[in-house]
Design an enzyme around this catalytic site. Structure first.
Site, mmCIF file in Angstrom:
data_model
loop_
_atom_site.group_PDB
_atom_site.id
_atom_site.type_symbol
_atom_site.label_atom_id
_atom_site.label_comp_id
_atom_site.label_asym_id
_atom_site.label_seq_id
_atom_site.Cartn_x
_atom_site.Cartn_y
_atom_site.Cartn_z
ATOM 1 N N TYR A 154 0.844 -1.211 0.000
ATOM 2 C CA TYR A 154 0.000 0.000 0.000
ATOM 3 C C TYR A 154 0.877 1.258 0.000
ATOM 4 O O TYR A 154 0.658 2.202 -0.787
ATOM 5 C CB TYR A 154 -0.893 -0.053 1.242
ATOM 6 C CG TYR A 154 -1.891 1.061 1.389
ATOM 7 C CD1 TYR A 154 -3.025 1.119 0.578
ATOM 8 C CD2 TYR A 154 -1.733 2.042 2.369
ATOM 9 C CE1 TYR A 154 -3.966 2.131 0.735
ATOM 10 C CE2 TYR A 154 -2.661 3.053 2.539
ATOM 11 C CZ TYR A 154 -3.777 3.092 1.718
ATOM 12 O OH TYR A 154 -4.709 4.095 1.886
ATOM 13 N N LYS A 158 1.153 4.249 -2.785
ATOM 14 C CA LYS A 158 0.797 5.646 -2.478
ATOM 15 C C LYS A 158 2.002 6.581 -2.567
ATOM 16 O O LYS A 158 1.859 7.760 -2.919
ATOM 17 C CB LYS A 158 0.157 5.733 -1.089
ATOM 18 C CG LYS A 158 -1.205 5.032 -0.978
ATOM 19 C CD LYS A 158 -2.254 5.686 -1.865
ATOM 20 C CE LYS A 158 -3.644 5.162 -1.568
ATOM 21 N NZ LYS A 158 -4.675 5.802 -2.410
#
Ligand code: NDP
Length: 246
Positions: A154, A158
């Site tokens: 993740y 990002k």
């Protein structure tokens, strides 16, 4: 084509969570809104119904943001329906926890496909489509600064989004289009609660000096600021809306 003088926004992943709140807030601020979703048609239709019940204008649009053809169709439909596009909020995202192990490479692939490839595709199409005064806003995450175990895929996706935002802002020099990211801290949505015990939720909520989770509306307010007239001089920034989480 139905041309309109009303400002128009596309919000990806607007069937629930933060995206839903963004769609409702932008509609309240006068935008006609494209409510994109991946699979939950009923929830997207409900967001449209809620906007229309308040006198606003909206349409639900299915598209997987990681798929180039679907994203092209999404933008075509927006233009055919509303005749213009002023703001694009790439909010759709996924979180799957997994340690950095050989076996977990597919978790990385999935995170990159939606969060990073999806951001590339949506922001690229936004850059092609928006005219002067346009706003592009992507969703990052304040968890980047924390580096918690299990967030590798993740965070990688990002961190990539934050990189793209700054490069695209430079690539759009001379076009009067701003490109920014909002990086929320922990917000009370499905994405955050999924797979966490009550104790884990409590301990994460207590980390920010404000000692609570954020609400989707609080992120929507930050995004509405960037999308609205007051955000005109803010460009190439990452706004960390997080209660002081990091
Ligand atoms: P939710 O899981 O509550 O909602 C996710 C939304 O994204 C849904 O509307 C879902 O559609 C849509 N979606 C998922 N995959 C795709 C896809 N491939 N194409 C199109 N739409 C898709 O997430 P949140 O509201 O919590 O998160 C929104 C954004 O905010 C994400 O980018 C997330 O990373 C970021 N964020 C969230 C934080 C939090 O604590 N909640 C903290 C920091 C950042 P459907 O309903 O059809 O599945």
């Amino acid at each position: 084509m139905t041309a309109t003088t009303q400002n128009v926004a596309l919000v990806t992943g607007a069937s629930r969570g933060i995206g839903r709140a963004i769609a409702l807030k932008l509609a309240e601020d006068g935008f006609a809104v494209g409510v994109n979703y991946a699979g939950n048609a009923g929830m997207a239709d409900q967001v449209v119904a809620d906007i229309e019940a308040n006198g606003g204008r909206a349409m639900a649009l299915q598209a997987d943001i990681g798929d180039a053809e679907s994203v092209a169709r999404l933008f075509d439909t927006m233009l055919e329906t509303f005749g213009r596009l002023d703001a694009v909020v790439n909010n759709a995202g996924i979180l799957q926890m997994a340690g950095i192990t050989t076996d977990n490479i597919e978790v990385l692939d999935r995170a990159l496909a939606t969060n990073l490839r999806g951001s590339w595709l949506v922001m690229a199409k936004a850059a092609e489509t928006l005219s002067e005064g346009g706003r592009i806003i992507a969703l990052s995450s304040s968890v980047l600064a924390r580096s918690f175990p299990g967030y590798g895929a993740y965070i990688a996706s990002k961190a990539g989004v934050e990189g793209l935002v700054k490069v695209l802002a430079n690539e759009l020099r001379g076009r009067d289009i701003t490109v920014n990211a909002v990086a929320p801290g922990p917000v009370a949505t499905d994405l955050f609660f999924q797979g966490k015990s009550d104790e884990q939720v409590e301990s994460i909520a207590a980390m920010a000096p404000l000692e609570r989770l954020g609400q989707p509306k609080e992120i929507a307010d930050a995004i509405a600021f960037l999308a609205g007239p007051q955000g005109s001089w803010i460009n190439a920034q990452v706004l960390r809306a997080n209660g002081g989480f990091a």
